[in-house]
Design an enzyme around this catalytic site. Structure first.
Site, PDB file in Angstrom:
ATOM      1  N   HIS A 141     -12.363  94.495  94.338  1.00  0.00           N
ATOM      2  CA  HIS A 141     -12.947  93.450  95.173  1.00  0.00           C
ATOM      3  C   HIS A 141     -14.401  93.177  94.785  1.00  0.00           C
ATOM      4  O   HIS A 141     -14.934  92.096  95.069  1.00  0.00           O
ATOM      5  CB  HIS A 141     -12.861  93.848  96.648  1.00  0.00           C
ATOM      6  CG  HIS A 141     -12.807  92.671  97.581  1.00  0.00           C
ATOM      7  ND1 HIS A 141     -13.763  91.688  97.583  1.00  0.00           N
ATOM      8  CD2 HIS A 141     -11.924  92.332  98.551  1.00  0.00           C
ATOM      9  CE1 HIS A 141     -13.468  90.788  98.512  1.00  0.00           C
ATOM     10  NE2 HIS A 141     -12.359  91.151  99.099  1.00  0.00           N
ATOM     11  N   ALA A 142     -15.074  94.125  94.148  1.00  0.00           N
ATOM     12  CA  ALA A 142     -16.433  93.883  93.672  1.00  0.00           C
ATOM     13  C   ALA A 142     -16.457  92.841  92.561  1.00  0.00           C
ATOM     14  O   ALA A 142     -17.470  92.163  92.345  1.00  0.00           O
ATOM     15  CB  ALA A 142     -17.073  95.180  93.180  1.00  0.00           C
TER      16      ALA A 142
END
Length: 464
Positions: A141-142
């Site tokens: 998700h980063a």
């Protein structure tokens, strides 16, 4: 060369642990074309012939934190990039049912991505008894959120069933030339100063309005009205610390069924989705003798048009804490409760500016960061019981080297205190549900699929 990472993205790396992998995923199912090569040849076409120079910079970024970054997360290029580590070939065990496919995706979704490498993997999966094959893609998700990851994976797909040889999603594509446009005249110094003063005044007004927005939002939460903040979520079996093992369950339903209920109840597609989830959750928790007396509260991401002082209107992303009505036995009553709750929540958000919506939504979700503290989840009420999101997907059939995309299913992120996540996405004339849960905390998750079918049938009967 180090590139700074935004504070929002770095949070996903900072809170990650073996129990809480912070990657999202997507599962795509394909029917091969009649003239299609073998699965092994398809995989070879997808993965061979690419060198590090052929890979887009996004797919070569790996995270780094050191003295050179002052202890903050940053991105750097992986100069030893190995495509074979990221693109893998899997074969299902016999008898090659969807059950075996979902079990494999559950295992793949349970393992952490290697932080010494770029944070993504693509798995080509063959061995389904009906001749289909699948792609499972996971990305941290980063690096990408779920919507962006879904769109990126669709870059290898086309509306043309005759198209062949499309570049893989990681291909380094030249930027498309932009059409020439007449450049507007630069503003005069007086106009520039006036615009800067107007922008500063608008931001200052929004910031000055945050305290009053907070008071209104908290009051709504205390009165159990829908808002970005809730104080009404009961403790449930979903709101406990979790393990790193995952279970994934998925199924599609015809959108026409959802739309018939929508028309009969005069509500939205999202209202029907939430009501179906409400009934399925009620049945599931009752079967576990774990149904709370108070209704479950779902955090529901929404996109809406809001007032914007700079323009007549603007777009904003926020979250509504929706009362699912799981304490009600009648499916029609649950649907009415969901519809009323979502309407109230959207109205509350529409009264705020985009900046205030971001602030209130962030405040409502901030307790999640405390869930990993030992004992926190057991001592305090959860901010909400689970996340339910509905992401629009492609409306027309798509193809991969002639293979028709037959199903599209999202995998999301459970977290401490949030052991179950339900994400839906549409594709052509179907709505697909992806349920991602902690394997230990949420046993027999696949039963929820049957309960969803039962609730849709009950809603059809209730709405005529």
């Amino acid at each position: 060369m180090l590139l700074p990472m935004s504070p929002a993205d770095s949070v996903f790396l900072s809170v990650e642990s073996p129990q809480t992998p912070m990657h999202v995923g997507g599962l795509e199912l394909f029917f091969p074309a009649e003239d299609a090569p073998s699965p092994a040849e398809l995989f070879s076409q997808l993965s061979s012939g690419s060198t590090a120079n052929d890979v887009a910079p996004l797919f070569k970024k790996r995270p780094r934190r050191s003295l050179a970054t002052a202890g903050q997360w940053a991105w750097e290029e992986d100069r030893q990039f190995d495509l074979s580590h990221h693109v893998r070939h899997n074969s299902l065990p016999q008898p090659g049912r969807v059950l075996e496919l979902l079990a494999l995706c559950s295992r793949l979704h349970s393992t952490l991505l290697d932080r010494q490498r770029p944070l993504w993997e693509l798995h080509f999966i063959e061995g389904l008894a009906d001749g289909r094959f699948a792609l499972y893609f996971k990305v941290h998700h980063a690096l990408l959120d779920g919507v962006s990851a879904q769109r990126l994976l669709q870059r290898i797909l086309t509306k043309d069933p005759a198209a062949r040889g499309l570049p893989p999603p990681w291909a380094n594509r030249p930027a498309a030339p932009r059409p020439a446009q007449q450049q507007p005249a630069p503003p005069s110094p007086e106009e520039l100063v006036a615009n800067l003063l107007r922008s500063a005044r608008e931001v200052a007004t929004d910031v000055a309005g945050i305290p009053s927005a907070l008071v209104r939002t908290v009051n709504r939460g205390l009165q159990s009205q829908s808002a970005p903040i809730s104080f009404a979520a009961p403790r449930s079996m979903f709101n406990v610390p979790i393990s790193g093992s995952r279970r994934f369950a998925a199924q599609s339903w015809p959108l026409e069924r959802i739309n018939r209920i929508r028309r009969g109840a005069r509500c939205t597609v999202n209202d029907v989705v939430l009501a179906a989830c409400s009934g399925a959750l009620r049945t599931y928790l009752s079967s576990m003798d774990a149904l709370p007396e108070a209704p479950l509260i779902a955090m529901v991401p929404v996109a809406l048009r809001v007032r914007d002082r700079a323009r007549e209107s603007g777009n904003a992303l926020g979250a509504v804490m929706c009362d699912l009505g799981t304490h009600l036995a009648d499916p029609a009553d649950r649907l009415r409760t969901v519809r009323r709750s979502m309407k109230e929540g959207k109205q509350a958000l529409a009264e705020l500016s985009p900046l205030q919506i971001v602030a209130m939504t962030g405040l409502g979700m901030s307790p999640l960061l405390l869930q990993s503290i030992p004992g926190y989840a057991e001592l305090l009420r959860p901010p909400f019981n689970l996340i339910i999101s509905n992401v629009p997907g492609p409306r027309t059939p798509l193809y991969l080297n002639g293979a028709r995309l037959d199903g599209l299913y999202p995998l999301s992120i459970p977290y401490h205190g949030q052991a179950l996540n339900i994400t839906c996405t549409s594709y052509t004339d179907e709505l697909s549900f992806g349920l991602t849960g902690c394997r230990r905390t949420v046993p027999h998750l696949q039963r929820m699929l049957g309960y969803l079918e039962d609730e849709l049938t009950a809603l059809e009967q209730a709405t005529g």
